[in-house]
Design a protein around this motif. Structure first.
Motif, short mmCIF file in Angstrom:
data_model
loop_
_atom_site.label_atom_id
_atom_site.label_comp_id
_atom_site.label_asym_id
_atom_site.label_seq_id
_atom_site.Cartn_x
_atom_site.Cartn_y
_atom_site.Cartn_z
N PRO A 1 0.81 -1.21 0.00
CA PRO A 1 0.00 0.00 0.00
C PRO A 1 0.84 1.26 0.00
CG PRO A 1 -0.10 -1.13 2.14
CD PRO A 1 0.62 -2.03 1.19
N GLN A 2 0.64 2.07 -0.99
CA GLN A 2 1.34 3.34 -1.11
C GLN A 2 0.33 4.42 -1.50
OE1 GLN A 2 4.36 2.80 -4.03
NE2 GLN A 2 5.67 1.59 -2.71
N VAL A 3 0.55 5.62 -1.01
CA VAL A 3 -0.32 6.72 -1.36
C VAL A 3 0.37 7.58 -2.40
CG1 VAL A 3 -1.57 8.71 -0.51
CG2 VAL A 3 -1.30 6.73 0.95
N THR B 1 -3.71 7.59 9.27
CA THR B 1 -2.64 6.61 9.53
C THR B 1 -2.95 5.78 10.77
OG1 THR B 1 -1.35 8.24 10.80
CG2 THR B 1 -0.86 8.04 8.46
N ALA C 1 -6.54 3.54 9.43
CA ALA C 1 -6.54 2.74 8.20
C ALA C 1 -6.14 1.28 8.44
CB ALA C 1 -5.64 3.38 7.15
N PRO C 2 -5.11 0.97 9.25
CA PRO C 2 -4.71 -0.44 9.42
C PRO C 2 -5.71 -1.27 10.22
CG PRO C 2 -2.90 1.07 9.96
CD PRO C 2 -4.15 1.89 9.89
N MET D 1 -7.82 5.94 -0.09
CA MET D 1 -6.56 5.93 0.64
C MET D 1 -6.64 5.00 1.86
SD MET D 1 -4.65 9.08 2.55
CE MET D 1 -3.22 8.75 3.59
N ARG E 1 -6.25 1.46 0.71
CA ARG E 1 -4.89 1.13 0.26
C ARG E 1 -3.88 1.12 1.41
NH1 ARG E 1 -2.94 4.71 -2.98
NH2 ARG E 1 -4.67 6.17 -3.05
N GLU E 2 -4.24 1.75 2.53
CA GLU E 2 -3.37 1.72 3.70
C GLU E 2 -3.80 0.64 4.69
OE1 GLU E 2 -0.67 4.46 4.81
OE2 GLU E 2 -0.59 3.70 2.77
N SER E 3 -4.80 -0.16 4.31
CA SER E 3 -5.33 -1.18 5.22
C SER E 3 -4.70 -2.54 4.94
CB SER E 3 -6.85 -1.29 5.06
OG SER E 3 -7.18 -1.97 3.85
#
Length: 447
Positions: free
Chosen positions: A136-138, A158, A161-162, A183, A186-188
């Protein structure tokens, strides 16, 4: 290539048979399906390494071209998945368009088998070198902002998200709630699983259950085959319900039942199907207004709102306006093959002093229009023209103390109609008017 699983979607049985015969000794498995509606379910059930997708289907999707629609669906579910479009010779222009929208390559019917094998092999052989894209990248272009409110927002994202917490994203129209949802996914931990987005505010009562929960063949008049609902398609991944504040109380009750039981029952079936989803919701309705029991069930609010995220309006983001403006200038200068211009001081002041009723979306369209119309090396204040639609809807910031009742009524009507994207039924309901009475006022105020 020997270990690859390839999905072929084409409504021509001869094409499916030909591809399966060609590839059966070359790859591990070929999954063939003539119905593109099954794509989300297939991608959620098993790992797929490459998709072969036809450009045209005999379907009811009214997009101008079904292939582009389903390409975008594949990319929304699995952004890293390579897609080869299958097209007829006369539709090469559309195939080129598909490359711009994320397709990896295209082949023209009738193809030569050696060429198709080479194209597939080249794509699959390059895939190991792209492993970084699976983390996962932003992207820098997704979230742009250095203001304090944006730093606070990013810090909160931040943190949440996880987790698997259900998130309610609040904010005015055009602030980028869908970008925030993307986002968070994708950060999860679910980043490699499906990401399914539904604009539930646009679903009628008759479509709501079928679209979200699926249906069995024969469940209603037009149900000619089984269909997987969005909940099932998002299994093990993330489901984003946009415009959640606009659904009816009846729809809310059905949604609450699914969220409580974590299972769906397709229309025409009595068999519950377990679903494991991470739920994201978004609305432009303020939380205080949403908590009105006559409008929205509080027990549902608690279900969808483990954590709330407030996306700030653009007018509160200070110099982020100029950062965003230059980002859009670069984007559209490239798109329209123009020289990347500069902003003069008066243009910067104009951008900073405007109140942006349409938020980031309005800024984006204003900059795109300016790039198209400008021929100089610098954008000046005269080049930047804000949307007359948004200015009409943004009269809350009236310069001249206009407390005339007719003017206030006109502004209220325009804002509510904009909120509901021109849906007169929903607008009249919120305003407490009949449709006929609202039409009379639209005529009176020449809206």
């Amino acid at each position: 290539m020997k270990h690859a699983r390839i999905l072929i979607i084409d409504d021509d049985p001869d094409v499916l048979t030909a591809v399966k015969l060609l590839l059966k000794r070359e790859v591990s498995e070929v999954i063939a399906d003539k119905n593109p509606e099954n794509i989300p379910a297939i991608l959620s059930r098993q790992p797929i390494d490459l998709v072969l997708l036809d450009m045209n289907f005999k379907s009811a999707i009214n997009t101008g071209n079904e292939g582009l629609y389903w390409l975008n669906r594949v990319k929304s579910l699995r952004p890293e998945l390579p897609v080869i479009m299958i097209t007829a010779y006369g539709a090469i222009d559309l195939a080129v368009t598909s490359l711009k929208q994320g397709a990896t390559d295209f082949i023209v019917k009738p193809w030569q088998n050696e060429h198709l094998l080479q194209v597939i092999g080249d794509i699959l052989n390059k895939k190991p070198g792209k492993k970084k894209s699976e983390t996962p990248q932003v992207a820098q272009s997704d979230i742009i902002g250095e203001s304090e409110v944006m730093k606070n927002l990013m810090h909160k994202i931040t943190k949440i998200a996880p987790t698997d917490a259900n998130i309610l994203i609040l904010g005015e129209n055009g602030t980028g709630k869908d970008v925030i949802a993307d986002m968070i996914h994708r950060e999860s931990r679910r980043v490699l699983m499906p990401y399914v987005k539904v604009d539930v505010g646009a679903l009628t009562d008759t479509l709501f259950e079928s679209e979200l929960f699926g249906h069995k063949k024969g469940a209603f008049t037009d149900a000619r085959e089984d269909r997987v609902g969005r909940f099932e398609a998002a299994d093990k991944g993330t489901l984003f319900l946009d415009e959640i504040g606009n659904i009816s109380l009846q729809q809310q009750a059905k949604l609450l039942s699914v969220l409580q039981n974590r299972q769906v029952i397709p229309l025409g079936s009595n068999t519950p199907i377990p679903v494991d989803i991470r739920l994201l919701c978004a609305t432009n309705v303020p939380l205080v207004a949403l908590a009105n029991e006559s409008r929205f069930r509080k027990d549902l609010i608690y279900r969808i709102n483990t954590v709330e995220v407030q996306v700030p309006p653009l007018r509160e983001r200070g110099n982020d306006i100029l950062l965003l403006a230059r980002h859009f200038m670069k984007k559209y200068a490239s798109k329209y093959a123009k020289q990347f211009p500069d902003l003069d001081k008066r243009a910067e002041d104009k951008l900073l002093n405007y109140h942006y009723p349409g938020n980031v979306r309005e800024l984006q369209y204003s900059i795109e229009r300016a790039i198209i119309m400008s021929d100089g090396e610098t954008l000046n204040a005269e080049d930047i023209i804000f949307s007359p639609i948004e200015q009409a809807g943004g009269q809350a910031k009236i310069e001249h103390d206009a407390y005339n009742l007719s003017e206030m009524e006109k502004n209220a009507i325009m804002k509510v109609i904009e909120k509901h994207n021109g849906n007169i039924s929903k607008a009249s309901q919120e305003l407490g008017l009949t449709r006929t009475a609202l039409y009379r006022r639209l005529s009176k105020y020449n809206i």
